[in-house]
Design a protein around this motif. Structure first.
Motif, short mmCIF file in Angstrom:
data_model
loop_
_atom_site.label_atom_id
_atom_site.label_comp_id
_atom_site.label_asym_id
_atom_site.label_seq_id
_atom_site.Cartn_x
_atom_site.Cartn_y
_atom_site.Cartn_z
N GLU A 160 0.85 -1.20 0.00
CA GLU A 160 0.00 0.00 0.00
C GLU A 160 0.88 1.25 0.00
O GLU A 160 1.68 1.44 0.91
CB GLU A 160 -0.88 0.03 1.26
N LEU A 161 0.72 2.08 -1.02
CA LEU A 161 1.47 3.34 -1.07
C LEU A 161 0.49 4.50 -1.19
O LEU A 161 -0.56 4.37 -1.81
CB LEU A 161 2.41 3.37 -2.27
N THR A 162 0.87 5.64 -0.61
CA THR A 162 0.08 6.86 -0.86
C THR A 162 0.37 7.33 -2.29
O THR A 162 1.32 6.88 -2.93
CB THR A 162 0.48 7.99 0.11
N GLN A 163 -0.45 8.26 -2.76
CA GLN A 163 -0.25 8.79 -4.12
C GLN A 163 1.16 9.35 -4.29
O GLN A 163 1.82 9.12 -5.29
CB GLN A 163 -1.31 9.86 -4.40
N LYS A 164 1.62 10.08 -3.30
CA LYS A 164 2.93 10.72 -3.41
C LYS A 164 4.05 9.68 -3.37
O LYS A 164 5.02 9.78 -4.12
CB LYS A 164 3.08 11.72 -2.26
N GLU A 165 3.90 8.69 -2.51
CA GLU A 165 4.91 7.63 -2.46
C GLU A 165 4.96 6.89 -3.79
O GLU A 165 6.03 6.56 -4.30
CB GLU A 165 4.58 6.64 -1.33
N TYR A 204 9.65 11.15 2.68
CA TYR A 204 9.00 10.15 1.83
C TYR A 204 9.92 8.97 1.52
O TYR A 204 9.47 7.83 1.42
CB TYR A 204 8.50 10.80 0.54
N THR A 207 9.65 6.57 4.46
CA THR A 207 8.46 5.70 4.50
C THR A 207 8.50 4.68 3.37
O THR A 207 8.10 3.53 3.55
CB THR A 207 7.15 6.51 4.44
#
Ligand code: CA
Length: 235
Positions: A160-165, A204, A207
Motif C-alpha cells: 500500500e502506497l500513498t499517491q505521493k509515495e 517520503y 516511509t
C-alpha cells in the motif's frame, strides 16, 4: 520496461501555450517520459500544426488564453476535423465555468494552473488509455509497479502506497540506473512552484524504504550523497 503497445510508435503530443516557462516545463517533462512533443506559442500556429498533423497527435494540450486565436476556437476547429483526439485545456485559475466548459468546447478535460507535472501526466495517461490499452510495468529487485492498475507489489504481495509515495517510486523506476537529483525530484514529483525545501523528499524516502525494504538488507533506493537518490539497474 514492458509495454503492451508496438515499440516503434512514439506517442506525440502538441502543446499550444504562449507562456514559455510553462511550455518548456511541460515539454521537457514529457520528452523525459519518452513522448515526442511539438510546441506552438500562439493560436494560429497551434491550429496550423493541429490541422496539418491531426492524425499524428495522441493528445493535444491547449492553453485557454492565447494570442491570435483562443484555445476554444482551436478546439472547435480540431473537433470539426477529428472527433477523437483527446484535447486537454491548461487554464488559468477561475477563468472557466466548469459546466459551460464541458458543453461548449468539445474538449475532453482541463487542468487548472498552476498544476504539478505529475498531475498533468496522470491526466494525459488517462486520456491516452481510453484510445488504446497500454500496460506499463516497471520492476527492480522484488518490486513490481503496474502503472495501469496503479499497484505496487513486492514478491507478488501488494504494497500500500500513498499517491505521493507511488509517484516518487515511479519517478525512480522510470529513471532506473540514473541518479535522480533532489531538485529534479521536487520538480517532477511535487511541483514546479514548490519552494525548494527538499527535506520533504527524505521523509517520503524513509516511509518508502520502510514499506519496500527487507530488514537488515541494503535499501532498494540508494542515497547518492550530496546529490540525490537512485535505483540501481539490475546486473
Ligand atoms: Ca496564455
Amino acid at each position: 520496461m514492458k509495454t503492451g503497445k508496438p515499440e516503434n510508435k512514439t506517442m506525440r503530443i502538441l502543446i499550444v501555450e504562449d507562456e514559455p516557462s510553462i511550455a518548456n516545463f511541460v515539454r521537457d517533462g514529457l520528452e523525459e517520459e519518452g513522448y515526442a512533443v511539438d510546441v506552438a506559442d500562439n493560436g494560429k500556429q497551434g491550429l496550423q500544426l493541429a490541422l496539418d498533423y491531426i492524425e499524428e497527435y495522441d493528445v493535444i494540450l491547449l492553453d485557454w488564453m492565447l494570442p491570435g486565436l483562443s484555445g476554444i476556437e482551436i478546439c472547435r476547429n480540431i473537433r470539426n476535423k477529428n472527433k477523437t483526439v483527446p484535447v486537454i485545456f491548461l487554464t488559468a485559475k477561475d477563468t472557466v465555468d466548469d459546466a459551460v466548459f464541458g458543453l461548449e468546447t468539445g474538449a475532453n478535460d482541463y487542468i487548472r494552473k498552476p498544476f504539478s507535472f505529475e498531475e498533468l501526466l496522470a491526466r494525459i495517461r488517462v486520456h491516452m488509455r481510453k484510445g488504446e490499452s497500454q500496460t506499463i510495468i516497471f520492476s527492480a529487485a522484488e518490486i513490481e509497479m503496474n502503472i495501469e492498475k496503479h499497484t505496487v507489489s513486492k514478491n507478488d504481495h501488494l504494497v500500500e502506497l500513498t499517491q505521493k509515495e507511488f509517484s516518487l517510486l515511479e519517478y525512480f523506476l522510470r529513471n532506473k540506473g540514473k541518479v535522480c537529483r533532489r531538485t529534479g525530484i521536487i520538480e517532477k514529483v511535487w511541483d514546479i512552484h514548490f519552494d525548494y525545501d527538499t527535506s520533504v523528499i527524505d521523509v517520503y524516502i524513509n516511509t518508502l524504504r520502510k514499506k519496500l525494504d527487507a530488514p537488515g538488507k541494503p535499501s532498494l533506493i540508494k542515497t547518492v550523497r550530496g546529490v540525490g537518490y537512485k535505483i540501481e539497474e539490475e546486473e
